[in-house]
Design an enzyme around this catalytic site. Structure first.
Site, PDB file in Angstrom:
ATOM      1  N   ASP A   1     -54.442 -24.987 -31.905  1.00 36.77           N
ATOM      2  CA  ASP A   1     -53.554 -23.993 -31.305  1.00 36.77           C
ATOM      3  C   ASP A   1     -54.353 -22.885 -30.608  1.00 36.77           C
ATOM      4  O   ASP A   1     -55.475 -22.580 -31.013  1.00 36.77           O
ATOM      5  CB  ASP A   1     -52.676 -23.397 -32.420  1.00 36.77           C
ATOM      6  CG  ASP A   1     -51.417 -22.760 -31.873  1.00 36.77           C
ATOM      7  OD1 ASP A   1     -51.179 -22.822 -30.660  1.00 36.77           O
ATOM      8  OD2 ASP A   1     -50.666 -22.187 -32.688  1.00 36.77           O
TER       9      ASP A   1
ATOM     10  N   ASN B   1     -43.341 -30.362 -27.646  1.00 36.97           N
ATOM     11  CA  ASN B   1     -44.071 -29.887 -26.463  1.00 36.97           C
ATOM     12  C   ASN B   1     -43.449 -30.364 -25.145  1.00 36.97           C
ATOM     13  O   ASN B   1     -43.726 -29.795 -24.085  1.00 36.97           O
ATOM     14  CB  ASN B   1     -45.550 -30.316 -26.506  1.00 36.97           C
ATOM     15  CG  ASN B   1     -46.384 -29.525 -27.491  1.00 36.97           C
ATOM     16  OD1 ASN B   1     -47.420 -29.988 -27.963  1.00 36.97           O
ATOM     17  ND2 ASN B   1     -45.948 -28.311 -27.828  1.00 36.97           N
TER      18      ASN B   1
HETATM   19  C1  FPP Z   1     -51.700 -25.466 -28.385  1.00 32.29           C
HETATM   20  O1  FPP Z   1     -52.108 -24.428 -27.558  1.00 32.29           O
HETATM   21  C2  FPP Z   1     -52.141 -26.721 -27.901  1.00 32.29           C
HETATM   22  C3  FPP Z   1     -51.350 -27.700 -27.402  1.00 32.29           C
HETATM   23  C4  FPP Z   1     -49.908 -27.613 -27.230  1.00 32.29           C
HETATM   24  C5  FPP Z   1     -51.931 -28.951 -26.990  1.00 32.29           C
HETATM   25  C6  FPP Z   1     -53.263 -29.264 -27.576  1.00 32.29           C
HETATM   26  C7  FPP Z   1     -53.920 -30.062 -26.598  1.00 32.29           C
HETATM   27  C8  FPP Z   1     -55.231 -30.130 -26.340  1.00 32.29           C
HETATM   28  C9  FPP Z   1     -56.293 -29.460 -27.094  1.00 32.29           C
HETATM   29  C10 FPP Z   1     -55.675 -30.912 -25.182  1.00 32.29           C
HETATM   30  C11 FPP Z   1     -55.131 -32.284 -25.068  1.00 32.29           C
HETATM   31  C12 FPP Z   1     -55.614 -33.202 -26.109  1.00 32.29           C
HETATM   32  C13 FPP Z   1     -56.223 -34.374 -25.870  1.00 32.29           C
HETATM   33  C14 FPP Z   1     -56.485 -35.302 -26.975  1.00 32.29           C
HETATM   34  C15 FPP Z   1     -56.636 -34.762 -24.534  1.00 32.29           C
HETATM   35  P1  FPP Z   1     -50.965 -23.542 -26.963  1.00 32.29           P
HETATM   36  O2  FPP Z   1     -50.698 -24.006 -25.562  1.00 32.29           O
HETATM   37  O3  FPP Z   1     -49.787 -23.566 -27.869  1.00 32.29           O
HETATM   38  O4  FPP Z   1     -51.625 -22.137 -26.936  1.00 32.29           O
HETATM   39  P2  FPP Z   1     -50.873 -20.763 -27.135  1.00 32.29           P
HETATM   40  O5  FPP Z   1     -50.241 -20.819 -28.498  1.00 32.29           O
HETATM   41  O6  FPP Z   1     -51.961 -19.762 -27.041  1.00 32.29           O
HETATM   42  O7  FPP Z   1     -49.869 -20.660 -26.043  1.00 32.29           O
END
Ligand code: FPP
Length: 231
Positions: free
Chosen positions: A11, A59
């Site tokens: 996250d 998501n």
């Molecule tokens: C949370 O950060 C992360 C996600 C919703 C996706 C996680 C994905 C990756 C690390 C990259 C893709 C993975 C692979 C295997 C290619 P957030 O967007 O919720 O961050 P925030 O809470 O700060 O908004």
């Protein structure tokens, strides 16, 4: 003690980017780059299973532009990393309902599973289009379809996407949030949780070592008592 199975709620990509005046998508890119080092370090330590929460069922409700970017990033990651991961003896498994993804992405993911299925140095689960409740419901449906009238805990856990794998010993969530967010709901019954304010793209091997040291210091009782408490 080194855990057998570590799971990650990756996250904070968006906040990492915003804090640098960058677009959220750049945070996802940086977050993706961070995965490789975590895999390598885990392998060197002899950790056998890793699970990465890469895209939750929820998501899909993010802005179209962000979902579209992640849908490019995910197959890019597998296409780019597959050779090295194969050489390192990593087996890739996808957990989640990826029938919701476009066909070409599904093919990349199934191909990654197929190419690595003989490997057993380290097992890498990528949770994609994954939701814990969805997983439980599909397990129930699978069991009904199998015609069983009664099930054991073992039957149930075998019917989950993670069937045959040990439950996570340690679940790490980055970025300061302290929630489970529909991740491994059944499997986390006795998992230890580690929360850190560090955003996922900054979750370095040093930060990982801190989490592992913290895990090492905990007493796991699985609902029972320690031998020295039994008097
Ligand atoms: C949370 O950060 C992360 C996600 C919703 C996706 C996680 C994905 C990756 C690390 C990259 C893709 C993975 C692979 C295997 C290619 P957030 O967007 O919720 O961050 P925030 O809470 O700060 O908004």
């Amino acid at each position: 003690m080194i855990p057998t199975h570590v799971a990650f709620i990756m996250d904070g990509n968006g906040r990492w980017a915003s804090a640098r005046g960058m677009k959220r998508n750049e945070g996802h890119r940086a977050g993706t780059e961070n995965i490789r080092g975590i895999i390598r370090h885990s392998k060197n330590l002899g950790i056998k299973y890793l699970t990465f929460y890469a895209f939750s069922a929820e998501n899909f409700s993010r802005p179209v532009e962000e979902v579209g970017f992640l849908m490019k990033l995910i197959p890019e990651f597998f296409n780019r990393e597959i050779v090295e991961l194969t050489q390192e003896g990593a087996r890739i498994q996808i957990i989640g309902d990826i029938s919701q993804f476009a066909k070409p992405i599904q093919m990349v993911l199934r191909q990654a599973e197929k190419l690595t299925r003989q490997n057993d140095t380290i097992i890498l689960n990528f949770a994609l289009a994954y939701g814990g409740r969805q997983e439980i419901v599909q397990a129930v449906n699978r069991l009904i379809e199998s015609g069983k009238k009664q099930v054991t805990e073992q039957d149930f856990s075998d019917a989950l996407y993670t069937g045959g794998m040990p439950d996570p010993d340690l679940i790490i969530r980055t970025s300061g949030e302290q929630r489970v967010s529909n991740f491994l709901l059944y499997q986390s019954a006795y998992s230890e949780f580690y929360f850190t304010p560090v955003y996922w793209p900054d979750f370095s091997v040093d930060e990982y070592d801190k989490a592992l040291a913290d895990y090492h210091s905990r007493k796991r009782r699985f609902g029972g008592l320690d031998a020295d408490e039994n008097h």
